[in-house]
Design an enzyme around this catalytic site. Structure first.
Site, PDB file in Angstrom:
ATOM      1  N   GLU A 175       0.835  -1.212   0.000  1.00 13.36           N
ATOM      2  CA  GLU A 175       0.000   0.000   0.000  1.00 13.36           C
ATOM      3  C   GLU A 175       0.869   1.261   0.000  1.00 13.36           C
ATOM      4  O   GLU A 175       0.534   2.257  -0.649  1.00 13.36           O
ATOM      5  CB  GLU A 175      -0.951  -0.031   1.196  1.00 13.36           C
ATOM      6  CG  GLU A 175      -2.018  -1.123   1.039  1.00 13.36           C
ATOM      7  CD  GLU A 175      -2.874  -1.302   2.281  1.00 13.36           C
ATOM      8  OE1 GLU A 175      -2.296  -1.609   3.339  1.00 13.36           O
ATOM      9  OE2 GLU A 175      -4.097  -1.133   2.181  1.00 13.36           O
ATOM     10  N   GLU A 224      -3.757  -9.583   3.784  1.00 10.60           N
ATOM     11  CA  GLU A 224      -4.539  -9.244   4.979  1.00 10.60           C
ATOM     12  C   GLU A 224      -5.634 -10.266   5.285  1.00 10.60           C
ATOM     13  O   GLU A 224      -5.901 -10.562   6.444  1.00 10.60           O
ATOM     14  CB  GLU A 224      -5.159  -7.852   4.828  1.00 10.60           C
ATOM     15  CG  GLU A 224      -4.168  -6.704   5.046  1.00 10.60           C
ATOM     16  CD  GLU A 224      -3.384  -6.326   3.794  1.00 10.60           C
ATOM     17  OE1 GLU A 224      -3.374  -7.112   2.813  1.00 10.60           O
ATOM     18  OE2 GLU A 224      -2.770  -5.246   3.789  1.00 10.60           O
TER      19      GLU A 224
HETATM   20  N1  3HC Z   1       4.743  -7.556  11.722  1.00 11.09           N
HETATM   21  C1  3HC Z   1       5.489  -7.906  12.795  1.00 11.09           C
HETATM   22  N2  3HC Z   1       6.399  -8.878  12.784  1.00 11.09           N
HETATM   23  C2  3HC Z   1       6.576  -9.528  11.634  1.00 11.09           C
HETATM   24  C3  3HC Z   1       5.838  -9.231  10.478  1.00 11.09           C
HETATM   25  C4  3HC Z   1       4.894  -8.188  10.547  1.00 11.09           C
HETATM   26  N3  3HC Z   1       4.181  -7.820   9.493  1.00 11.09           N
HETATM   27  N4  3HC Z   1       6.225 -10.070   9.490  1.00 11.09           N
HETATM   28  C5  3HC Z   1       7.185 -10.859  10.012  1.00 11.09           C
HETATM   29  N5  3HC Z   1       7.393 -10.534  11.301  1.00 11.09           N
HETATM   30  C6  3HC Z   1       8.389 -11.121  12.205  1.00 11.09           C
HETATM   31  C7  3HC Z   1       8.104 -12.580  12.506  1.00 11.09           C
HETATM   32  O1  3HC Z   1       7.237 -12.708  13.600  1.00 11.09           O
HETATM   33  C8  3HC Z   1       9.491 -13.105  12.801  1.00 11.09           C
HETATM   34  O2  3HC Z   1       9.808 -12.738  14.106  1.00 11.09           O
HETATM   35  P1  3HC Z   1      10.738 -13.686  15.022  1.00 11.09           P
HETATM   36  O3  3HC Z   1      12.041 -13.768  14.291  1.00 11.09           O
HETATM   37  O4  3HC Z   1      10.775 -12.952  16.306  1.00 11.09           O
HETATM   38  O5  3HC Z   1      10.024 -14.997  15.085  1.00 11.09           O
HETATM   39  C9  3HC Z   1      10.367 -12.314  11.866  1.00 11.09           C
HETATM   40  O6  3HC Z   1       9.617 -11.154  11.512  1.00 11.09           O
HETATM   41  C10 3HC Z   1      10.754 -13.025  10.589  1.00 11.09           C
HETATM   42  O7  3HC Z   1       9.575 -13.558   9.992  1.00 11.09           O
HETATM   43  P2  3HC Z   1       9.544 -15.015   9.341  1.00 11.09           P
HETATM   44  O8  3HC Z   1      10.176 -15.989  10.280  1.00 11.09           O
HETATM   45  O9  3HC Z   1       8.162 -15.252   8.894  1.00 11.09           O
HETATM   46  O10 3HC Z   1      10.552 -14.807   8.120  1.00 11.09           O
HETATM   47  P3  3HC Z   1      10.427 -15.334   6.625  1.00 11.09           P
HETATM   48  O11 3HC Z   1      11.622 -14.812   5.927  1.00 11.09           O
HETATM   49  O12 3HC Z   1      10.135 -16.780   6.608  1.00 11.09           O
HETATM   50  O13 3HC Z   1       9.124 -14.607   6.026  1.00 11.09           O
HETATM   51  C11 3HC Z   1       7.654 -12.790   5.500  1.00 11.09           C
HETATM   52  C12 3HC Z   1       9.099 -13.213   5.877  1.00 11.09           C
HETATM   53  C13 3HC Z   1       7.284 -13.334   4.123  1.00 11.09           C
HETATM   54  C14 3HC Z   1       7.630 -11.281   5.489  1.00 11.09           C
HETATM   55  C15 3HC Z   1       6.663 -13.365   6.534  1.00 11.09           C
HETATM   56  O14 3HC Z   1       7.118 -13.043   7.824  1.00 11.09           O
HETATM   57  C16 3HC Z   1       5.275 -12.839   6.408  1.00 11.09           C
HETATM   58  O15 3HC Z   1       4.495 -13.313   5.614  1.00 11.09           O
HETATM   59  N6  3HC Z   1       4.918 -11.836   7.235  1.00 11.09           N
HETATM   60  C17 3HC Z   1       3.571 -11.322   7.307  1.00 11.09           C
HETATM   61  C18 3HC Z   1       3.275 -10.395   6.175  1.00 11.09           C
HETATM   62  C19 3HC Z   1       1.878  -9.850   6.293  1.00 11.09           C
HETATM   63  O16 3HC Z   1       0.929 -10.540   6.553  1.00 11.09           O
HETATM   64  N7  3HC Z   1       1.771  -8.543   6.102  1.00 11.09           N
HETATM   65  C20 3HC Z   1       0.496  -7.917   6.110  1.00 11.09           C
HETATM   66  C21 3HC Z   1       0.231  -7.397   7.479  1.00 11.09           C
HETATM   67  S1  3HC Z   1      -1.392  -6.742   7.612  1.00 11.09           S
HETATM   68  C22 3HC Z   1      -1.276  -5.185   6.998  1.00 11.09           C
HETATM   69  O17 3HC Z   1      -0.281  -4.830   6.430  1.00 11.09           O
HETATM   70  C23 3HC Z   1      -2.449  -4.303   7.228  1.00 11.09           C
HETATM   71  C24 3HC Z   1      -2.434  -3.103   6.344  1.00 11.09           C
HETATM   72  O18 3HC Z   1      -3.287  -3.330   5.247  1.00 11.09           O
HETATM   73  C25 3HC Z   1      -2.900  -1.869   7.059  1.00 11.09           C
END
Ligand code: 3HC
Ligand code: NAI
Length: 704
Positions: free
Chosen positions: A107, A127
Site C-alpha cells: 500500500e 490481509e
Molecule cells: N509484523 C510484525 N512482525 C513480523 C511481520 C509483521 N508484518 N512479518 C514478520 N514478522 C516477524 C516474525 O514474527 C518473525 O519474528 P521472530 O524472528 O521474532 O520470530 C520475523 O519477523 C521473521 O519472519 P519469518 O520468520 O516469517 O521470516 P520469513 O523470511 O520466513 O518470512 C515474510 C518473511 C514473508 C515477510 C513473513 O514473515 C510474512 O508473511 N509476514 C507477514 C506479512 C503480512 O501478513 N503482512 C500484512 C500485514 S497486515 C497489513 O499490512 C495491514 C495493512 O493493510 C494496514
C-alpha cells in the site's frame, strides 16, 4: 543516548534517499510511520531535492503493518494518512522494491508515484489471511492500478505474485536488472527527472466500473470457499462499494471495515496462528547450540512415509539414500518417489531438469545398510512395531558414523526404548512427519530423555530447511497430536454409544470449521488402524474404559473405510466422497440395546461442546506434564496436522477465548455420567478457578 531512528533521509544531488531500516522485515511500526511522515515533510522543505527514492535496508521492502500492534489501541500517525502524504508530495516518489512487499508495504508502494522492483520480488495483500482487509488504501488504489478483476483476486485470496506478473498487471512500472534496490531506485529517479515527469497519483485515476453480474458470481464462490471466515467477503464488498464512491469516501469506508474486522475473533485467531507458528521454533535452552551439519540423509523403509519424506528431503536439496528390505521393495519405493516428484513437476512446483538431477545424482534406493556409513542423519520409517524398530536402531548404532543423528518416525512408540537399542541414545530423536510427508508441513520433534541439545537443534534446522514447521514434544503415547486426537475421538465414540449417529457428529464438527469429521477421517485413514491399537491395548485396559464396540464390528465385517468402499460411509462411483449408510442406525440401535444403553439425542452444540472439551482437557494435561512447553505449540500441531480451523487459532487459543471456567464447568457436568473419561486436568481447573488463561503458561506467568 538517542534512540536509533528506523527511517533516514539522505540527499545526493537532486535525489533524496528515504531508507527504512527496521529489521527483520521493515514492518510499519509507529516509529516507522512517524519516520516516513517526517521524511516526506523534509522532502518538501529541501530546496535541492527534486525527486525521492523510497527503499529498504535488509532482506525485504516493507512486509506490512506491524502485526504485533494489532488488537492494541492504534498509535498515530495512521498509515493511510502517511500514505496520503507520500502521494500528495509535489516531488515524485519512486518506490524501489525487493524481497516480499506485502500488505501495508504494498500500500505504501501504491502511494508512491513510480514503482520499480528487483528480480525475485514478491508482492501481495495477505490481509485476509490474518482476518483483515487492506486498511491503507489497498482496496481503492489496487483496482485503479491493475483493474477490478485482478485486484479482487489478489485481495480476496491474499496470494503473492512475482515481479514478472506484477509487471504484466501494471502493478509495477519497471523490472530492474540490478540486485540493489537503492541503485535501481536511483536509476529510475534519474530517468524520470530527465523525462521531466511529475507525480502520478492513483487516487486521481478513474475507478474501474463494477459489473454487478460478475461480482454476484464471485460472491457465491467466495462464500463457499471462505466457510467460517468473514474477511474475504467483507473485502469484496468493501472494494465494490468503495469504488462507487469518491476516493476519499472510499478510503473512509475501507478504514471502517478494517477496524470492524480488527475486532473479530477470526482476526485474533489468525494472528495468534501466525505468531504461534514462528514461536514454535524458539527454544530457549538451545541458545548458542549449533546444529550438526546435515547434507546426506538415510531413510529406512520406503512405504507411505519413507517415500514422502524422501521426496520432501530431495526437494529441499538433500542427498537421500533409502534402504528397503530387498531390491524389489527398493525399486518400488524409488518408483513411488519418482511419481511424487513428477506430480510436483506437473503442478509447476518443480522444474523437470531439477527432478532429473535429484533422482539421477542425489538419490539411490538400496537393500543394504552399509551405504549409510557416511550419512549425517537417518530417519527410520519401518512398520510401527517396537521390536522391528529396535532391531533397525541396533543396526544403525553399528553402521553409522559417530555423531550421525538417528531419528524415528514412530507415531506412538516410546522413543526412549528405541534410543537405548542404538547404544548411543544421545544421538536419537523422534521426527514425526505427517502423511503425505511431502505435503504436510507439521513435524513433531520428539525429544527423548537422553537426546543431546545439538541433536534437537539439528532437528529444528532440518525442519526449516525442509520448509516444515517443527514443534517440540516430549515422549508420551501419541506425542502431542495423536494423543489429542485419541481424546476427542474417544469423546465422539462415547456419544455414538449413547445415541448420536456418526453422521450427526461429522456434521457438527464440519460446522465448527474442520474439513472433515472424525468418522470421515477414520474412513480415510482406514478403520483397521484404530482397531489394531485397541487390540494392542486390550490386556491393560481399565475396566471403566468404554470400548467403541461399533467400530470393531465394522472392521470385523471387513468394512475398513474408503479402501474397501465401505466403512461408516459408502463409497462408490455415484458418491466417491461417501454417503451415509442407511443400515447404520439400525445396527447401532441393536448394539445399544445389547449393551443396555438407552439412546439419547445430542444437539449439534452438545456434540461440539464435548468434542472440544475433550481436546482442550487433553491439551491442558499435555501442557501440565511438560510434553508441550507452551499452549501455542499445541495449537500449531492441531492447525497443521489435524485440520483445526485456522481462524479459531487452535484449541488452546479457542479455549482461552471461550473462558476456561465454562469449559471446566462443562467437564464437571459430563463427569457426572462418566467420571473415568472426564477427569478435569488439574492445570485447567486451577486456571479456571483463578480466571487465568492457557496462554499464560506460554510465558511462565502461571506460577501455580
Ligand atoms: N509484523 C510484525 N512482525 C513480523 C511481520 C509483521 N508484518 N512479518 C514478520 N514478522 C516477524 C516474525 O514474527 C518473525 O519474528 P521472530 O524472528 O521474532 O520470530 C520475523 O519477523 C521473521 O519472519 P519469518 O520468520 O516469517 O521470516 P520469513 O523470511 O520466513 O518470512 C515474510 C518473511 C514473508 C515477510 C513473513 O514473515 C510474512 O508473511 N509476514 C507477514 C506479512 C503480512 O501478513 N503482512 C500484512 C500485514 S497486515 C497489513 O499490512 C495491514 C495493512 O493493510 C494496514
Ligand atoms: P508402510 O507399511 O507403508 O511402510 C513400511 C515400510 O518399511 C515397508 O515398505 C517395509 O518394506 C519397510 N521395512 C520394514 N522393515 C524394514 C527394515 N527392517 N528395513 C528396511 N525397510 C523395512 O508404513 P508407513 O505408513 O510408511 O509407516 C512407517 C512408520 O511411520 C510407522 O512407524 C508409522 O507409525 C509412522 N507414521 C505413519 C503415518 C501414516 O499416516 N502412514 C504418519 C506418521 C507416522
Amino acid at each position: 543516548m538517542s534512540e536509533r531512528t528506523p527511517v533516514s533521509y539522505l540527499r545526493e544531488g537532486a535525489v533524496a534517499f528515504i531508507e527504512i531500516d527496521n529489521p527483520p522485515v521493515n514492518a510499519l511500526s509507529a516509529a516507522v510511520r512517524q519516520g516516513l511522515a517526517d521524511a516526506v515533510a523534509r522532502l518538501a522543505d529541501d530546496p535541492d531535492a527534486r525527486i525521492a527514492v523510497l527503499f529498504c535496508a535488509g532482506r525485504t521492502f516493507i512486509a506490512g503493518a506491524d502485526i504485533s500492534e494489532f488488537g492494541k489501541p492504534p498509535v498515530p500517525p495512521f498509515l493511510p494518512d502517511v500514505i496520503a502524504m507520500i502521494e500528495a508530495s509535489e516531488k515524485p516518489v519512486v518506490a524501489a522494491l525487493h524481497g516480499t512487499v506485502l500488505g501495508g508495504g504494498l500500500e505504501v508502494a501504491l502511494g508512491a508515484h513510480h514503482r520499480v522492483a528487483l528480480p525475485g520480488t514478491r508482492m501481495g495483500l495477505p490481509e485476509v489471511t490474518l482476518g483483515l482487509l487492506p486498511g491503507a488504501g489497498g482496496t481503492q488504489r489496487l483496482p485503479r492500478a491493475i483493474g477490478l478483476e485482478a485486484a479482487i483476486d489478489l485481495i480476496t485470496s491474499g496470494r503473492q505474485i512475482g515481479a514478472e506478473e506484477a509487471l504484466t498487471l501494471g502493478l509495477i512500472d519497471a523490472l530492474a536488472k540490478d540486485t540493489d534496490a537503492r541503485a535501481a531506485g536511483d536509476a529510475a529517479a534519474r530517468r524520470l527527472l530527465a523525462e521531466g515527469r511529475g507525480p502520478r497519483r492513483l487516487s486521481e485515476a478513474d475507478a474501474p466500473t463494477v459489473p454487478s453480474a460478475g461480482v454476484e458470481a464471485l460472491r457465491s464462490t467466495l462464500a463457499r470457499s471462505a466457510r467460517g471466515q468473514v474477511a474475504p467477503l467483507r473485502a469484496l464488498d468493501t472494494i465494490v462499494e468503495g469504488l462507487a464512491m469518491p476516493f476519499a469516501e472510499g478510503m473512509a469506508h475501507e478504514r471502517r471495515a478494517f477496524m470492524d474486522l480488527m475486532q473479530t475473533p477470526e482476526r485474533a485467531g489468525l494472528v495468534h496462528a501466525f505468531f504461534a507458528e514462528r514461536r514454535a521454533a524458539q527454544q530457549d535452552d538451545l541458545t548458542g547450540v549449533s546444529p550438526r551439519r546435515v547434507d546426506r540423509i538415510g531413510i529406512i523403509g520406503g512405504g507411505t512415509m519413507g517415500q514422502g519424506i524422501a521426496a520432501a528431503a530431495l526437494t529441499a536439496g538433500l542427498d537421500v539414500t533409502l534402504v528397503e528390505r530387498d531390491d524389489a521393495a527398493a525399486d518400488k519405493a524409488a518408483a513411488g518417489i519418482g511419481r511424487m516428484l513428477e506430480g510436483a513437476v506437473k503442478r509447476g512446483k518443480l522444474a523437470a531438469d531439477a527432478r532429473e538431477r535429484m533422482l539421477g545424482q542425489s538419490f539411490r534406493a538400496v537393500a543394504s545398510y552399509d551405504t549409510l556409513a557416511d550419512a549425517d542423519l537417518v530417519i527410520e520409517a519401518v512398520f510401527e512395531n517396537l521390536e522391528a524398530k529396535q532391531e533397525v536402531f541396533r543396526t544403525l548404532g553399528r553402521v553409522c558414523r559417530p555423531g550421525a543423528v538417528l531419528a524415528t518416525n514412530t507415531s506412538y512408540l516410546d522413543v526412549n526404548l528405541i534410543a537405548e537399542a542404538s547404544g548411543r541414545p544421545q544421538d536419537v530423536i523422534g521426527l514425526h512427519f505427517f502423511s503425505p510427508a511431502n505435503v504436510m508441513r507439521l513435524l513433531e520433534i520428539v525429544v527423548a530423555d537422553r537426546t543431546a541439545p545439538d541433536v534437537v537443534a539439528t532437528a529444528f534446522a532440518l525442519a526449516r530447511r525442509m520448509n516444515k514447521i517443527g514443534v517440540r514434544s516430549g515422549v508420551c503415547d501419541g506425542f502431542i497430536g495423536n494423543r489429542m486426537m485419541l481424546a476427542y475421538r474417544t469423546a465422539a465414540d462415547h456419544m455414538v454409544l449413547d445415541g448420536a449417529s456418526p453422521y450427526e457428529i461429522d456434521q457438527a464438527i464440519v460446522a465448527l470449521g474442520f474439513p472433515m469429521g472424525p468418522y470421515q477421517v477414520g474412513d480415510l485413514a482406514g478403520l483397521d488402524i484404530g482397531h489394531a491399537t485397541r487390540q494392542r491395548k486390550a490386556p491393560t485396559r481399565e475396566p471403566r474404559e468404554r470400548v467403541p464396540v461399533f467400530a470393531d464390528r465394522l472392521v470385523e465385517a471387513g468394512r475398513l473405510g474408503r479402501k474397501t468402499g465401505r466403512g461408516y460411509y459408502i463409497y462408490d462411483d455415484q458418491t466417491p466422497q461417501g454417503r451415509p449408510d442407511p443400515e447404520m442406525a439400525g445396527a447401532l440401535d441393536g448394539l445399544r440395546s445389547e449393551l443396555g444403553i438407552a439412546p439419547r439425542r445430542f444437539a449439534p452444540e452438545d456434540i461440539q461442546a464435548r468434542y472440544m472439551a475433550a481436546m482442550v482437557n487433553e491439551g491442558a494435561k499435555i501442557l501440565d506434564e511438560g510434553i508441550a512447553a507452551r499452549a501455542s505449540d499445541i495449537d500449531v500441531v492441531l492447525l497443521h496436522g489435524y485440520g483445526f480451523p485456522r481462524w479459531k487459532g487452535g484449541p488452546m487459543h479457542w479455549a482461552d477465548a471461550q473462558g476456561l471456567d465454562r469449559i471446566a464447568a462443562d467437564i464437571a457436568r459430563f463427569a457426572q455420567d462418566d467420571p473415568y473419561f472426564w477427569q478435569v486436568s488439574p492445570l485447567l481447573a486451577r486456571l479456571a478457578a483463578k480466571g487465568g488463561t492457557l496462554a499464560d503458561v506460554n510465558t511462565g506467568k502461571d506460577a501455580t
